[in-house]
Design a protein around this motif. Structure first.
Motif, short mmCIF file in Angstrom:
data_model
loop_
_atom_site.label_atom_id
_atom_site.label_comp_id
_atom_site.label_asym_id
_atom_site.label_seq_id
_atom_site.Cartn_x
_atom_site.Cartn_y
_atom_site.Cartn_z
N ASN A 234 -42.51 -15.80 50.25
CA ASN A 234 -40.86 -14.58 49.58
C ASN A 234 -40.68 -14.12 50.68
O ASN A 234 -39.27 -13.42 50.33
CB ASN A 234 -42.38 -13.43 48.61
CG ASN A 234 -43.42 -14.46 48.03
OD1 ASN A 234 -43.04 -15.61 47.58
ND2 ASN A 234 -44.56 -13.90 48.20
N TYR A 236 -38.63 -15.06 52.66
CA TYR A 236 -37.55 -15.93 52.47
C TYR A 236 -36.54 -15.54 51.31
O TYR A 236 -34.64 -15.69 51.17
CB TYR A 236 -37.53 -17.38 52.91
CG TYR A 236 -38.00 -17.84 54.33
CD1 TYR A 236 -37.18 -17.89 55.33
CD2 TYR A 236 -39.38 -17.95 54.47
CE1 TYR A 236 -37.38 -17.97 56.57
CE2 TYR A 236 -39.32 -17.93 56.07
CZ TYR A 236 -38.41 -18.56 57.22
OH TYR A 236 -39.02 -18.20 58.01
N GLU A 237 -36.90 -15.42 50.34
CA GLU A 237 -36.70 -15.63 48.98
C GLU A 237 -35.98 -14.60 49.04
O GLU A 237 -34.41 -13.92 48.39
CB GLU A 237 -37.53 -15.61 47.86
CG GLU A 237 -36.35 -15.68 46.95
CD GLU A 237 -38.24 -15.69 45.52
OE1 GLU A 237 -38.85 -16.69 46.11
OE2 GLU A 237 -37.76 -16.01 44.05
N ALA A 240 -33.41 -13.64 50.47
CA ALA A 240 -32.08 -14.38 50.67
C ALA A 240 -31.42 -14.28 49.20
O ALA A 240 -29.87 -13.61 48.90
CB ALA A 240 -32.06 -15.70 49.60
N ALA A 241 -32.10 -13.03 48.22
CA ALA A 241 -32.14 -12.13 47.55
C ALA A 241 -30.80 -11.39 47.53
O ALA A 241 -29.80 -10.57 47.44
CB ALA A 241 -32.73 -11.15 46.52
N ASP A 242 -31.11 -10.67 48.27
CA ASP A 242 -29.99 -9.31 49.57
C ASP A 242 -29.05 -9.84 50.14
O ASP A 242 -28.18 -9.40 51.27
CB ASP A 242 -30.56 -8.76 50.82
CG ASP A 242 -32.30 -7.95 49.75
OD1 ASP A 242 -31.90 -7.63 48.50
OD2 ASP A 242 -33.39 -7.23 50.65
N ARG A 249 -31.82 -15.39 58.15
CA ARG A 249 -33.32 -15.56 57.62
C ARG A 249 -34.35 -15.96 58.79
O ARG A 249 -34.65 -16.12 59.39
CB ARG A 249 -33.09 -16.64 56.75
CG ARG A 249 -33.03 -15.79 55.35
CD ARG A 249 -33.11 -16.26 54.17
NE ARG A 249 -33.28 -18.00 53.89
CZ ARG A 249 -32.20 -18.60 52.98
NH1 ARG A 249 -30.68 -18.02 52.67
NH2 ARG A 249 -31.83 -19.96 53.31
N VAL B 18 -34.71 -22.55 44.41
CA VAL B 18 -33.35 -22.55 43.56
C VAL B 18 -32.96 -21.58 44.86
O VAL B 18 -31.21 -21.83 44.87
CB VAL B 18 -33.95 -22.16 42.52
CG1 VAL B 18 -34.13 -23.30 41.50
CG2 VAL B 18 -35.01 -20.62 42.48
N TRP B 19 -32.94 -20.52 45.27
CA TRP B 19 -32.27 -19.37 45.99
C TRP B 19 -31.74 -20.24 46.84
O TRP B 19 -30.80 -19.65 48.22
CB TRP B 19 -32.85 -18.68 46.28
CG TRP B 19 -34.75 -18.51 46.79
CD1 TRP B 19 -35.57 -18.93 46.19
CD2 TRP B 19 -34.36 -18.28 48.06
NE1 TRP B 19 -36.31 -19.18 47.08
CE2 TRP B 19 -36.15 -19.06 48.18
CE3 TRP B 19 -34.09 -18.34 49.17
CZ2 TRP B 19 -36.74 -19.31 50.04
CZ3 TRP B 19 -35.01 -18.97 50.63
CH2 TRP B 19 -35.64 -18.72 50.65
N GLU B 20 -31.85 -21.18 48.08
CA GLU B 20 -31.76 -21.37 48.95
C GLU B 20 -30.30 -22.82 48.72
O GLU B 20 -29.97 -22.81 47.67
CB GLU B 20 -32.62 -22.33 49.73
CG GLU B 20 -32.79 -22.70 51.34
CD GLU B 20 -33.80 -23.40 52.03
OE1 GLU B 20 -34.66 -22.83 51.91
OE2 GLU B 20 -33.17 -24.33 51.98
N GLU B 21 -29.17 -22.40 50.52
CA GLU B 21 -28.24 -22.89 50.11
C GLU B 21 -28.71 -24.36 50.11
O GLU B 21 -29.06 -25.23 50.50
CB GLU B 21 -27.38 -22.20 51.09
CG GLU B 21 -27.16 -20.84 51.66
CD GLU B 21 -28.26 -20.32 52.02
OE1 GLU B 21 -28.90 -20.82 52.17
OE2 GLU B 21 -27.87 -19.11 52.71
#
Lengths: 347, 307
Positions: A234, A236-237, A240-242, A249, B18-21
């Motif tokens: 979580n 990482y997610e 990534a969202a930020d 990361r 899904v969020w990963e590049e």
């Protein structure tokens, strides 16, 4: 008979702290139980646990004979040990003269010893830079592979050389890179002057590092892969969202997640700074010469058992062990000061 | 009541979230090249050595040494060295050392691990410290040599078998596994009147097959690989284990300590014979390894975390 059974049953209840996990152990009302266990008289406990003691006995004896007696036997470093006094080493030990620190004095005046010392430290430093980071890097690459089957295959292949003996590893390198090896053969066919890296003292440090990497880089990833799999996905997610990209990361989540393991392994490596491997160097010593390839461990062997000068070798070994112990304690201390757990902290 | 929740590590991911590049082309290519080189770096030398060991004299002469592309199969090298002589004898001795050594080492380790798996048994803390200390302080070489020779073990297989018959690392791994055996099982065995030996044999061991397999592999490999102990303790040529013979075949020019070790062969060994010795040394490890490989990641990890 029935009373004995009952006592055994109670004893079994006392002996087990519950689950194997530390939190459970801590959460139980442990103090009361310990208090009660303490009051059980020794004889009762012996009767309860004698089978466990019997089980431990063979290992106890092996360690006594082959670890503890030799450790105590280190005192021959303070003797002018003469193996020909008496029929066996024990008699020779009892009859040899005590000479205090004489062996150490000789040792510190011996240029060959300082050669070995320098080589050892140089190889440790070199491998710390060029070997230590590789398993971390490889573990991150492997961890990010999506196909579990491919990952499994690569892991299977790269772990394999760990189980090869040093004789085998050096043989492989001789067959590939030696004077009659595949590389020299190919170069000769291409009309080039073949170079033999196996006998060149100047590049020896690179050669031994390459061999060590070949043998153990895969094996070294295991502990890092384990640490990587415990990092909360979580994080990482959220990152990534930020808007954190993959390098950020890596820097802010992955590497901090690996930090305790990296520090632990660094401590162990530093504590072992005077041991860079033994068979590897012994096997190649005659090919590249003593000057470049003698390390402390091979020095101990060559200047004691190979020549019969046991007290001298024991002194060199004892010196190495003493410095090694200081190093590991110091490294652990530094780790504690940096706020890491180190190796001796009790959970 | 505190629950004993053991949090399992999350499974490695098998799909891209899904969020990963999207991966970049260069990154993917770099990874592919790196991993291919890595795998080839291990497999290619094995391949070349295997092919050379199975090549005829002519093929080897034609290739100028080592053979990369096979041209027919010629097993004469294996027939020569397995017909008796130094290599055959060394293979027997190594097999003997490995089988007996692994059996003894496993027995000693399993018993000690069970004996040390129960906090609050008699002398527990002292015994544990006693068993763990050699992990930090290695037995020094010279006194160890004197002890082994003093016991009259020189030039016997026991000099190779007994000193490494307990490895503290393996002990910690097995002990960690034993401590994870559910308490209810042990209690029920005790209720039925089983003593500790019976509990170990009937309850704990059947549950620990995986870890026993892994630790057994570690011991077997280390016994098969024994080289330096043989250099120290075995002076007689006809008692050499396979690693010493391999050394005198392959690295003879490099290590004169073993000159005269190959009493069975008078002429210098040909390339295919040398490579056949390498293959025979590697074969048992490569053969056993895939069966146990999937267990050992787990086994080593348990040891690493608990230790």
């Amino acid at each position: 008979m029935s009373t004995r059974k009952a006592s055994v049953a109670v004893g079994s209840d006392l002996t087990r702290p519950g689950g194997p996990t530390p939190p459970a152990r801590a959460a139980r009302p442990a103090t009361r139980r310990t208090g009660r266990a303490r009051r059980v008289p020794l004889r009762t406990r012996l009767r309860r646990d004698w089978q466990l003691l019997v089980m431990v006995a063979p290992g106890f004896l092996l360690l006594l004979v082959f670890s503890y007696v030799p450790i105590v036997g280190n005192v021959i470093a303070f003797q002018d040990y003469n193996p020909y006094l008496g029929d066996n080493p024990l008699q020779a030990f009892l009859h040899s003269d005590w000479i205090g620190f004489g062996q150490f004095q000789l040792l510190f005046e011996d240029p060959a010893f300082w050669d070995a010392f320098r080589n050892t430290l140089a190889i440790t430093a070199f491998q710390l830079v060029f070997f230590f980071p590789l398993p971390i890097f490889l573990a991150i690459v492997l961890h990010n592979l999506l196909s579990s089957r491919l990952r499994g295959f690569i892991q299977t292949v790269v772990y394999l050389p760990h189980f090869f003996s040093w004789v085998l590893v050096v043989s492989f390198f001789v067959a590939m890179l030696g004077g009659a090896g595949l590389l020299a053969q190919t170069m000769r066919e291409a009309g080039l002057e073949p170079w033999n890296v196996m006998t060149n003292p100047d590049t020896f440090i690179i050669l031994v590092t390459a061999e060590a990497v070949w043998k153990d880089v895969g094996w070294g990833t295991i502990v890092f892969l384990a640490a990587l799999s415990t990092i909360d996905q979580n994080l990482y997610e959220a990152a990534a969202a930020d808007g954190a990209g993959r390098w950020r990361r890596l820097w802010h989540i992955t590497l901090p997640g690996l930090r305790p393991v990296i520090v632990l392994l660094l401590i162990l490596r530093l504590g072992d700074a005077l041991s860079v491997g033994f068979e590897q160097f012994l096997l190649q010593r005659d090919a590249v010469g003593r000057q470049a390839s003698e390390v402390l461990d091979t020095f101990v062997y060559h200047f004691s058992i190979a020549t019969g000068n046991y007290g001298y070798g024991a002194a060199a070994g004892l010196f190495k062990a003493a410095v090694g112990l200081c190093l590991i304690l110091a490294a652990n201390k530094i780790a504690h000061m940096l706020g890491e757990r180190g190796i001796y902290s009790r959970s | 009541m505190t629950a004993t929740i053991v949090r399992k590590p999350p499974r490695p991911r098998t799909r891209r979230p899904v969020w990963e590049e999207k991966p970049t082309l260069t990154g993917q290519a770099g990874k592919a090249v790196l991993l291919t080189l890595l795998v080839l770096g291990v497999l290619f030398p094995l391949w070349v050595i295997l092919v050379t060991s199975l090549s005829s004299r002519e093929t080897i002469a034609e290739a100028g040494g080592l053979v990369v592309i096979p041209k027919g199969i010629d097993t004469s090298a294996y027939e020569t060295i397995l017909a008796g002589g130094a290599v055959t004898r060394a293979l027997w001795i190594s097999t003997l050392v490995t089988v007996i050594g692994t059996a003894i080492a496993l027995a000693v380790t399993v018993l000690a691990a069970y004996g040390l798996s129960r906090p609050r048994s008699v002398g527990y803390r002292w015994l544990l410290a006693y068993f763990l200390l050699p992990f930090l302080v290695y037995p020094p070489l010279v006194p160890k040599y004197l002890v082994v020779t003093g016991l009259g073990l020189k030039d016997t297989i026991w000099a190779l078998i007994l000193p490494p018959a307990i490895s503290v690392f393996n002990l910690v791994v097995v002990r960690g596994f034993f401590q994870g055996v559910p308490q209810e099982l042990l209690d029920s065995a005790r209720m039925d009147g089983a003593n500790d030996f019976l509990t170990l044999a009937r309850i704990v061991l059947p549950l620990s097959r995986a870890v026993i397999a892994v630790v057994g592999l570690f011991y077997a490999v280390s016994y098969w690989n024994v080289w330096f102990d043989a250099l120290l303790f075995i002076d007689r040529n006809d008692m050499y284990p396979i690693q010493r013979v391999l050394q005198s075949y392959l690295l003879a020019g490099q290590a004169p300590h073993t000159s005269g070790g190959t009493s069975g062969v008078t002429m210098p060994p040909t390339e295919s014979i040398k490579m056949a010795v390498v293959i025979l040394t590697v074969a048992p490890i490569v053969a056993v390894y895939p069966f146990i490989q999937r267990h050992f990641i787990k086994g080593v990890l348990i040891g690493a975390i608990k230790g």
